[in-house]
Design an enzyme around this catalytic site. Sequence first.
Site, PDB file in Angstrom:
ATOM      1  N   GLU A 270       0.838  -1.209   0.000  1.00 19.14           N
ATOM      2  CA  GLU A 270       0.000   0.000   0.000  1.00 19.14           C
ATOM      3  C   GLU A 270       0.877   1.264   0.000  1.00 19.14           C
ATOM      4  O   GLU A 270       0.777   2.125   0.887  1.00 19.14           O
ATOM      5  CB  GLU A 270      -0.982  -0.019   1.180  1.00 19.14           C
ATOM      6  N   GLU A 405      -4.983  -8.799  -0.638  1.00 17.46           N
ATOM      7  CA  GLU A 405      -5.811  -8.508   0.549  1.00 17.46           C
ATOM      8  C   GLU A 405      -7.250  -8.369   0.083  1.00 17.46           C
ATOM      9  O   GLU A 405      -7.556  -7.493  -0.724  1.00 17.46           O
ATOM     10  CB  GLU A 405      -5.348  -7.227   1.251  1.00 17.46           C
TER      11      GLU A 405
HETATM   12  O1  AHR Z   1      -5.335  -6.147   6.758  1.00 20.42           O
HETATM   13  C1  AHR Z   1      -5.203  -5.018   7.564  1.00 20.42           C
HETATM   14  C2  AHR Z   1      -4.539  -3.854   6.846  1.00 20.42           C
HETATM   15  O2  AHR Z   1      -5.318  -3.461   5.764  1.00 20.42           O
HETATM   16  C3  AHR Z   1      -3.197  -4.136   6.214  1.00 20.42           C
HETATM   17  O3  AHR Z   1      -2.160  -4.024   7.119  1.00 20.42           O
HETATM   18  C4  AHR Z   1      -3.094  -3.073   5.173  1.00 20.42           C
HETATM   19  O4  AHR Z   1      -2.299  -3.457   4.082  1.00 20.42           O
HETATM   20  C5  AHR Z   1      -4.534  -2.815   4.772  1.00 20.42           C
HETATM   21  O5  AHR Z   1      -4.831  -1.486   4.765  1.00 20.42           O
END
Ligand code: AHR
Length: 606
Positions: A270, A405
Amino acid sequence: MDLAGELKIPNSSITKAAENFDILGEQSEFYIWLQREQTFTIACTTSAPEANPMNIKRRDFLRSAPLTAAGFALASKYSAGVFAQSADAHIEVVLDEPLGTISPNIYGHFTENLSGVIYDGIWVGEDSKVPNIHGIRKELIDEMRKINPPIVRFPGGCFADSYDWRDGVGPVDKRPRRTNFWAGGESATAPASHRYDPNRFGTNEFVQFCRLLGAQPYLAANVRSLPAEEFYRWVEYCNSPAGSTTVADERAAAGFKDPFNVRYWGVGNEAWGCGGNFTPQAYATEFRRYTTWVPGSSKDLAFIGAGPDGANWEWTRGFFEEMSRKGRGQLHSLYGWALHHYAWNLSRGKTQDWEKGKGDAVNFDPVDWYELMHEGDRMESLIEGHWQIMGEFDPDHHVKLVVDEWGPWYRPGSELTPGDQLEQLPTLRDAVFSGMTLDTFNRHPEKVAVACCAQLINCLNSLYLAHEDKFCVTPVGHVFAMYAAHQNGQSLRSEFSAPSVHYDRDGKPASFWGLRGSTSLHDKQLIVTAVNTNLKDGLEAQIVVRGARVSSGEATVLTASDIHARNTFEQRQAVTPKTEHMQTKGDTLTFRFPAASVTKLDLRLT
Ligand code: AHR
């Protein structure tokens, strides 16, 4: 307003088509009225001012667009009349139109050093009374082995860009304690290990965990707060042959003579936010620098760029444009482009505020159910949209999507272990959401190479929950067990059609599709998975397999009478899948998909 005629999509893109469907979605009904060769002509009834007739290639249309019941009746008029009229829904599987091999890696997992994920979730320690293998929770290993976990990502997430890999290797009693990236969100009563990283679980332990599972490690490197050299040294620590380098000797001294051979490397996480607040151009420059001449690297290293959050098209475009500025060959250093998508906004359009927009994991009404599905279902257009932009710079699509994610994200309050940050209690709703998402990945095998559910244990869309000696498999975990059968199969073109569900969204009419899924072929075995999102009605579906007969079959269904049903430490079996034999008859097969369910059909073909 009624429209019929030729459909126009700017630059013939299915993404645009999908967007048009989205724009028109809640105000429109679509009807196929003519099918000629590879093209559908579609009529739609709509009150949307943006309405334009559209032309959609048959293959793309079948892959991504829902059909109304009326639409299907018309479509089937041109489909050799194979379906009986009595069924509520239809599934047509076309055996001779494979879309590509389903990468096992889309069934991957994400583990971050965040609250109870590592310490208490995975790591209990060698001296723990909790049964363990080399300090790793044994029950977790036993359960995970049932789902063929292909790949596990570590150590973050946002944590990754604060992590020094050197802190987590070397003699255990000499490893430093560090403030965890997530410490600010921890409660005063949280265990010390959640606020101050003891570094007991580092690279060696993570790789050992992966080895016990038979999974590939996927490490995320720190770009925000460590120099590129440290990235090179970490690669070297993991992959240089025994006796070759100082760090290989350190690895051997820890008991790991053989290299870890880590192939997948995230270059930051990110980077548009917690990973450094870069612009896409600045991040592309860093990406080139970090991945140029990684010492000792073989061509097998797979570097994954920190991609967009949801529909952040500018991030993808900006990065690919800047990478290409040095020549298109630069993109060959990129194996994958990470896409993150969380379904969090259940405010029914009232706010975009990250805190205020979230819903509750366990206390929800039927509208919240459909809203969550809507949010999660954006995954398909996100895959299509980013893929299209990537293709403008990488027409051969050398770079794949890595959705590392994904999952729903609710507000705090449902933690099974009070105080665990970001932990939520998955219900049947999350199981249906997860089935829907995995089906989406299955339908895009040429685009999605890796995906990791966020996160494995004691966190957001977790497959498992654990605390001390207590453990349970969540409904999401059961979905992964059911869907593992798709791994390595040939994804097939298939059409799912069923009536949409209509509901009242705070006084305004809204709808969501009823039944969708994916199919894969494994020699003479056909796997069909589907979710019925309809809360009230089961759907009697007629299934036609074009090109084969179904000789026998088994159906595995995950559902419950209460849509809030979940498993807890006390009630571990409240939501579990049930398997039954299916009656097959000739070329067609019928199956009743219960309301609010996830189903796997395991069919033997002749
Ligand atoms: O999964 C939790 C958080 O969500 C992670 O650390 C981040 O990459 C995302 O914003």
